[in-house]
Design a protein around this motif. Sequence first.
Motif, PDB file in Angstrom:
ATOM      1  N   GLN A  40       1.078  -0.006  -0.068  1.00 15.52           N
ATOM      2  CA  GLN A  40       0.501   0.352  -1.363  1.00 15.52           C
ATOM      3  C   GLN A  40      -0.960   0.746  -1.165  1.00 15.52           C
ATOM      4  O   GLN A  40      -1.689   0.080  -0.422  1.00 15.52           O
ATOM      5  CB  GLN A  40       0.584  -0.830  -2.327  1.00 15.52           C
ATOM      6  N   VAL A  41      -1.381   1.827  -1.817  1.00 13.68           N
ATOM      7  CA  VAL A  41      -2.773   2.281  -1.782  1.00 13.68           C
ATOM      8  C   VAL A  41      -3.220   2.561  -3.205  1.00 13.68           C
ATOM      9  O   VAL A  41      -2.399   2.772  -4.102  1.00 13.68           O
ATOM     10  CB  VAL A  41      -2.951   3.556  -0.911  1.00 13.68           C
TER      11      VAL A  41
ATOM     12  N   SER B 198      -7.627   4.050  -0.987  1.00  8.14           N
ATOM     13  CA  SER B 198      -8.109   2.808  -0.384  1.00  8.14           C
ATOM     14  C   SER B 198      -6.943   1.847  -0.232  1.00  8.14           C
ATOM     15  O   SER B 198      -5.994   1.859  -1.022  1.00  8.14           O
ATOM     16  CB  SER B 198      -9.224   2.196  -1.215  1.00  8.14           C
ATOM     17  N   ALA B 199      -7.033   1.043   0.822  1.00  7.65           N
ATOM     18  CA  ALA B 199      -6.019   0.036   1.122  1.00  7.65           C
ATOM     19  C   ALA B 199      -6.747  -1.239   1.521  1.00  7.65           C
ATOM     20  O   ALA B 199      -7.851  -1.178   2.075  1.00  7.65           O
ATOM     21  CB  ALA B 199      -5.112   0.520   2.252  1.00  7.65           C
TER      22      ALA B 199
ATOM     23  N   GLN C 269       1.375  14.909  -0.627  1.00  2.12           N
ATOM     24  CA  GLN C 269       2.810  15.027  -0.375  1.00  2.12           C
ATOM     25  C   GLN C 269       3.442  13.733   0.113  1.00  2.12           C
ATOM     26  O   GLN C 269       4.658  13.575   0.040  1.00  2.12           O
ATOM     27  CB  GLN C 269       3.110  16.118   0.671  1.00  2.12           C
ATOM     28  N   ILE C 270       2.633  12.824   0.657  1.00  2.00           N
ATOM     29  CA  ILE C 270       3.222  11.597   1.205  1.00  2.00           C
ATOM     30  C   ILE C 270       2.894  10.373   0.347  1.00  2.00           C
ATOM     31  O   ILE C 270       3.048   9.238   0.797  1.00  2.00           O
ATOM     32  CB  ILE C 270       2.818  11.384   2.682  1.00  2.00           C
ATOM     33  N   LEU C 271       2.468  10.630  -0.880  1.00  2.00           N
ATOM     34  CA  LEU C 271       2.174   9.562  -1.832  1.00  2.00           C
ATOM     35  C   LEU C 271       3.197   9.575  -2.965  1.00  2.00           C
ATOM     36  O   LEU C 271       3.401  10.602  -3.606  1.00  2.00           O
ATOM     37  CB  LEU C 271       0.781   9.752  -2.441  1.00  2.00           C
ATOM     38  N   ASP C 272       3.826   8.434  -3.216  1.00  2.00           N
ATOM     39  CA  ASP C 272       4.663   8.264  -4.396  1.00  2.00           C
ATOM     40  C   ASP C 272       3.761   7.607  -5.436  1.00  2.00           C
ATOM     41  O   ASP C 272       3.547   6.399  -5.414  1.00  2.00           O
ATOM     42  CB  ASP C 272       5.873   7.386  -4.081  1.00  2.00           C
TER      43      ASP C 272
ATOM     44  N   THR D 269       2.709   4.447  -3.369  1.00  2.00           N
ATOM     45  CA  THR D 269       3.435   3.906  -2.226  1.00  2.00           C
ATOM     46  C   THR D 269       3.489   4.989  -1.161  1.00  2.00           C
ATOM     47  O   THR D 269       3.792   6.153  -1.467  1.00  2.00           O
ATOM     48  CB  THR D 269       4.870   3.500  -2.633  1.00  2.00           C
ATOM     49  N   MET D 270       3.180   4.622   0.073  1.00  2.74           N
ATOM     50  CA  MET D 270       3.238   5.576   1.179  1.00  2.74           C
ATOM     51  C   MET D 270       4.699   5.938   1.467  1.00  2.74           C
ATOM     52  O   MET D 270       5.543   5.053   1.620  1.00  2.74           O
ATOM     53  CB  MET D 270       2.594   4.987   2.431  1.00  2.74           C
ATOM     54  N   LEU D 271       4.986   7.236   1.561  1.00  5.11           N
ATOM     55  CA  LEU D 271       6.337   7.714   1.840  1.00  5.11           C
ATOM     56  C   LEU D 271       6.621   7.813   3.335  1.00  5.11           C
ATOM     57  O   LEU D 271       7.773   7.995   3.737  1.00  5.11           O
ATOM     58  CB  LEU D 271       6.567   9.068   1.168  1.00  5.11           C
TER      59      LEU D 271
END
Length: 129
Positions: A28-29, A48-49, A60-63, A71-73
């Motif tokens: 999660q970010v 940020s994480a 493109q890689i973020l849900d 959420t990182m895809l």
Amino acid sequence: MTHDQSYIVIQPHVSEFPAPLALKKGDQVWVGALYDGPEGWPDWYLCSAPGQEPGYVPGQILDRHADGSATMLEDFTNRELTVLEGEELRGQRQLNGWLWAVRIPDGETGWVPLDNIRANRPDLKSRKS
């Protein structure tokens, strides 16, 4: 876009991020501002994480979620590769104006701006008839 092609550095690039993000699929970010620099690199978000310095992540890689988190895809690092003019790279993935590359011959990996490289094509030799 994924590929495996040879490139030559035509302009040096120095990483400005000594502590890159290292994210895993499912992490999660918090999603912040869209990058808006003069280079025009599209779809990079300042994220940020926990326990890490903020850094840019491709959209493109973020849900993305309504609360501003995502959420990182897929696994991702925003590690930039510091390169010098004339160095040879093996490109593996182009994304939003950047190339994920491996430097030849030391094998170090990272992102390099597409504007700083060109495809390394063998010279065409003239043929005698």
